[in-house]
Design an enzyme around this catalytic site. Structure first.
Site, PDB file in Angstrom:
ATOM      1  N   CYS A  98      34.683  -5.784 -23.352  1.00 16.91           N
ATOM      2  CA  CYS A  98      34.351  -6.942 -24.186  1.00 16.91           C
ATOM      3  C   CYS A  98      35.378  -7.169 -25.300  1.00 16.91           C
ATOM      4  O   CYS A  98      35.145  -6.818 -26.466  1.00 16.91           O
ATOM      5  CB  CYS A  98      32.960  -6.871 -24.784  1.00 16.91           C
ATOM      6  SG  CYS A  98      32.479  -8.514 -25.371  1.00 16.91           S
TER       7      CYS A  98
ATOM      8  N   CYS B  47      32.729 -14.116 -21.896  1.00 14.66           N
ATOM      9  CA  CYS B  47      32.615 -13.448 -23.183  1.00 14.66           C
ATOM     10  C   CYS B  47      31.940 -14.425 -24.144  1.00 14.66           C
ATOM     11  O   CYS B  47      32.590 -15.372 -24.603  1.00 14.66           O
ATOM     12  CB  CYS B  47      34.016 -13.068 -23.682  1.00 14.66           C
ATOM     13  SG  CYS B  47      33.946 -11.987 -25.103  1.00 14.66           S
TER      14      CYS B  47
HETATM   15  P1  FAD Z   1      28.601   1.084 -17.921  1.00 18.32           P
HETATM   16  O1  FAD Z   1      27.561   0.030 -17.976  1.00 18.32           O
HETATM   17  O2  FAD Z   1      29.101   1.647 -19.199  1.00 18.32           O
HETATM   18  O3  FAD Z   1      28.023   2.239 -16.998  1.00 18.32           O
HETATM   19  C1  FAD Z   1      28.738   3.391 -16.634  1.00 18.32           C
HETATM   20  C2  FAD Z   1      27.742   4.435 -16.168  1.00 18.32           C
HETATM   21  O4  FAD Z   1      28.443   5.526 -15.558  1.00 18.32           O
HETATM   22  C3  FAD Z   1      26.923   5.022 -17.313  1.00 18.32           C
HETATM   23  O5  FAD Z   1      25.547   4.939 -16.989  1.00 18.32           O
HETATM   24  C4  FAD Z   1      27.407   6.458 -17.418  1.00 18.32           C
HETATM   25  O6  FAD Z   1      26.386   7.362 -17.818  1.00 18.32           O
HETATM   26  C5  FAD Z   1      27.864   6.733 -15.994  1.00 18.32           C
HETATM   27  N1  FAD Z   1      28.878   7.785 -15.881  1.00 18.32           N
HETATM   28  C6  FAD Z   1      29.930   8.024 -16.704  1.00 18.32           C
HETATM   29  N2  FAD Z   1      30.638   9.082 -16.257  1.00 18.32           N
HETATM   30  C7  FAD Z   1      30.027   9.495 -15.119  1.00 18.32           C
HETATM   31  C8  FAD Z   1      30.291  10.555 -14.193  1.00 18.32           C
HETATM   32  N3  FAD Z   1      31.319  11.384 -14.359  1.00 18.32           N
HETATM   33  N4  FAD Z   1      29.450  10.705 -13.143  1.00 18.32           N
HETATM   34  C9  FAD Z   1      28.402   9.865 -12.963  1.00 18.32           C
HETATM   35  N5  FAD Z   1      28.101   8.852 -13.804  1.00 18.32           N
HETATM   36  C10 FAD Z   1      28.913   8.679 -14.863  1.00 18.32           C
HETATM   37  N6  FAD Z   1      29.778  -7.467 -21.678  1.00 18.32           N
HETATM   38  C11 FAD Z   1      29.435  -8.763 -21.505  1.00 18.32           C
HETATM   39  O7  FAD Z   1      29.373  -9.230 -20.371  1.00 18.32           O
HETATM   40  N7  FAD Z   1      29.155  -9.574 -22.566  1.00 18.32           N
HETATM   41  C12 FAD Z   1      29.159  -9.123 -23.833  1.00 18.32           C
HETATM   42  O8  FAD Z   1      28.869  -9.878 -24.758  1.00 18.32           O
HETATM   43  C13 FAD Z   1      29.491  -7.750 -24.054  1.00 18.32           C
HETATM   44  N8  FAD Z   1      29.509  -7.243 -25.310  1.00 18.32           N
HETATM   45  C14 FAD Z   1      29.721  -5.898 -25.502  1.00 18.32           C
HETATM   46  C15 FAD Z   1      29.639  -5.378 -26.780  1.00 18.32           C
HETATM   47  C16 FAD Z   1      29.780  -4.027 -27.002  1.00 18.32           C
HETATM   48  C17 FAD Z   1      29.706  -3.502 -28.395  1.00 18.32           C
HETATM   49  C18 FAD Z   1      29.985  -3.152 -25.893  1.00 18.32           C
HETATM   50  C19 FAD Z   1      30.081  -1.655 -26.109  1.00 18.32           C
HETATM   51  C20 FAD Z   1      30.084  -3.659 -24.610  1.00 18.32           C
HETATM   52  C21 FAD Z   1      29.969  -5.041 -24.398  1.00 18.32           C
HETATM   53  N9  FAD Z   1      30.081  -5.597 -23.115  1.00 18.32           N
HETATM   54  C22 FAD Z   1      29.796  -6.940 -22.919  1.00 18.32           C
HETATM   55  C23 FAD Z   1      30.687  -4.827 -22.010  1.00 18.32           C
HETATM   56  C24 FAD Z   1      29.690  -4.318 -20.978  1.00 18.32           C
HETATM   57  O9  FAD Z   1      28.682  -3.551 -21.575  1.00 18.32           O
HETATM   58  C25 FAD Z   1      30.449  -3.478 -19.952  1.00 18.32           C
HETATM   59  O10 FAD Z   1      31.557  -4.212 -19.475  1.00 18.32           O
HETATM   60  C26 FAD Z   1      29.550  -3.137 -18.772  1.00 18.32           C
HETATM   61  O11 FAD Z   1      28.494  -2.300 -19.201  1.00 18.32           O
HETATM   62  C27 FAD Z   1      30.371  -2.438 -17.664  1.00 18.32           C
HETATM   63  O12 FAD Z   1      29.545  -1.904 -16.678  1.00 18.32           O
HETATM   64  P2  FAD Z   1      29.931  -0.511 -15.975  1.00 18.32           P
HETATM   65  O13 FAD Z   1      28.821  -0.229 -15.026  1.00 18.32           O
HETATM   66  O14 FAD Z   1      31.322  -0.564 -15.507  1.00 18.32           O
HETATM   67  O15 FAD Z   1      29.891   0.560 -17.149  1.00 18.32           O
END
Ligand code: FAD
Length: 415
Positions: free
Chosen positions: A161, A343
């Site tokens: 983000c 965003c």
């Molecule tokens: P995540 O949702 O972070 O999930 C990753 C998962 O993998 C977690 O559950 C973790 O426990 C697990 N994991 C990690 N390591 C391992 C391992 N070794 N083995 C097994 N599991 C593991 N996005 C938007 O669309 N709009 C917004 O307005 C926005 N604002 C944001 C504001 C903030 C402050 C933040 C922090 C994020 C924001 N985001 C926003 C971004 C969004 O949250 C992420 O892009 C999104 O969560 C990505 O999804 P993901 O599944 O890749 O990662």
């Protein structure tokens, strides 16, 4: 050795969405999710936690309540990848074999790359919405602020983000301006490693207007390198052409966005791209690994060169699912991700520029309205509609439409 037809590593926004869509598309598939955490967090809500609109608890659900029925949840972390052998080693030392692997571990926050930061985070007015433990302290700090420099940083790496570092700044500035005495005594500084306010020109222009209207002091090419918590000083490396200099800025409040990279277990595996970041090396159109055909990746950990957001996962998941099923069927991979990301740029309480764009940086609005305008309606979308869509549609695998409005859907290939 246990075997899974589909092994998804990471049960965050991306892993859960893919699992749910796969179950809907082909219920007979055997799927396991490797995810150590008992809690799932709606991270896009954390800007509003830092701004005092949501409580942190409102952004939490039990992970178990989100694992799709019929999907096997292994409550461990991945500790090693051996894609040549098609295995993942877990934190307890178990070895899992798979037909197809989906890597969705999210991103690593590199707090230690800023000297002195860990020691002072959560004290001395130093906070970060990127830290679940400290996002509540952001709101405390904003409320207690009585004047001085309020600095908001953006690092030199890709982050999740890219709008979040400035969204909280606009909310804080609104609160500071509620008191003329505080406003008079305050200098809000946006100190960013980037050369501009936002990477997409169509949205950078209105944001420059917001910065000017608010009187924010935007300092580009400023990379935070150290924090002296007790002295309340932030140390930046400032790039000027080919040379660099150091600049020390005193602060009363410092909101830090740390550098980010792929988790070590990914970055140190054969799945990683060469060079910085350590992202999972996938094709930017198909989401398939460039060297291991039975590996796919999406979300923050992937090398997909889009803006890393949960919204982007809405665009990626149907493509990954269609291509994964084609791979299982021995068919060509026909689905292509166009880089869609969104965003919601909060520019104050009650105001949002809903920035939706693709790989080319072209605006691709879901609503028939000029997307470059600040709107109260988009604040409602950000605050109320998007969380609802996330919990009830996206994570349930129902959100095949990658954007908000049904009818503009990228079709999910059914088998
Ligand atoms: P995540 O949702 O972070 O999930 C990753 C998962 O993998 C977690 O559950 C973790 O426990 C697990 N994991 C990690 N390591 C391992 C391992 N070794 N083995 C097994 N599991 C593991 N996005 C938007 O669309 N709009 C917004 O307005 C926005 N604002 C944001 C504001 C903030 C402050 C933040 C922090 C994020 C924001 N985001 C926003 C971004 C969004 O949250 C992420 O892009 C999104 O969560 C990505 O999804 P993901 O599944 O890749 O990662």
């Amino acid at each position: 050795m246990a075997h899974h037809q589909i092994l998804i590593v990471g049960g965050g926004a991306a892993g859960l969405t893919v699992a749910a869509q796969l179950r809907r598309a082909r219920p007979q598939l055997e799927i396991a999710i490797l995810e150590p955490s008992a809690d799932h967090w709606y991270q896009p809500g954390w800007t509003l936690v830092g701004g005092g609109v949501f409580t942190l608890e409102e952004t939490r659900r039990d992970e178990g309540s989100l694992i799709p029925a019929g999907v096997h949840w292994i409550r461990e972390a991945a500790a090693g990848f051996d894609p040549a052998a098609a295995t993942v080693t877990t934190s307890s030392g178990a070895v899992l074999h798979y037909d197809v692997l989906v890597v969705a571990t999210g991103i690593k926050l590199c707090w230690d790359r800023i000297e002195g930061l860990r020691e002072t985070l959560g004290r001395n007015g130093v906070t970060s919405n990127y830290s679940r433990e400290h996002v509540g302290y952001t709101w405390e700090t904003i409320q207690a602020f009585r004047g001085g420099n309020a600095i908001f940083t953006f690092p030199q790496t890709p982050i999740k983000c890219a709008g979040a570092p400035q969204k909280i700044m606009y909310l804080a500035d609104d609160v500071f301006k509620r008191s003329p005495a505080v406003a008079q005594a305050t200098n809000v500084i946006y100190a960013t490693a980037t050369p501009g306010i936002f990477g997409i020109p169509a949205f950078a222009e209105p944001l420059r207007g917001v910065v000017a209207r608010r009187g924010i002091d935007a300092r580009y090419q400023h990379t935070l390198k150290a924090v002296r918590g007790d002295a309340k000083e932030a140390v930046f490396t400032v790039r000027e052409g080919e040379s660099e200099r150091e600049e020390v800025i005193p602060f009363a409040m410092l909101h830090v966005t740390p550098p980010m990279a792929a988790p070590d277990v990914v970055a140190q595996s054969p799945l990683a791209v060469e060079g910085p970041g350590g992202w999972v090396d996938v094709d930017k159109g198909t989401t398939q690994h460039v060297r291991f055909a039975n590996v796919f990746s999406l979300g923050d950990v992937s090398s997909l060169p889009n803006s890393k957001t949960a919204a982007a996962v809405r665009g990626q998941a149907p493509v990954l699912v269609a291509n994964l099923l084609a791979h299982l069927d021995g068919q060509p991979l026909a689905a292509r991700y166009d880089g869609y990301a969104c965003c919601p740029l909060i520019t104050g309480y009650g105001r949002v520029i809903m920035a939706e764009f693709n790989y080319e940086g072209t605006p691709v609005p879901s609503f028939p309205l000029d997307p470059t305008q600040e709107r109260w309606l988009m604040w409602v979308v950000k605050k109320d509609l998007l969380p609802w869509l996330y919990w009830n549609r996206m994570l349930r695998g129902a959100d095949h439409e990658r954007r908000f409005m049904p009818g503009v859907a990228a079709p999910l290939t059914q088998s």
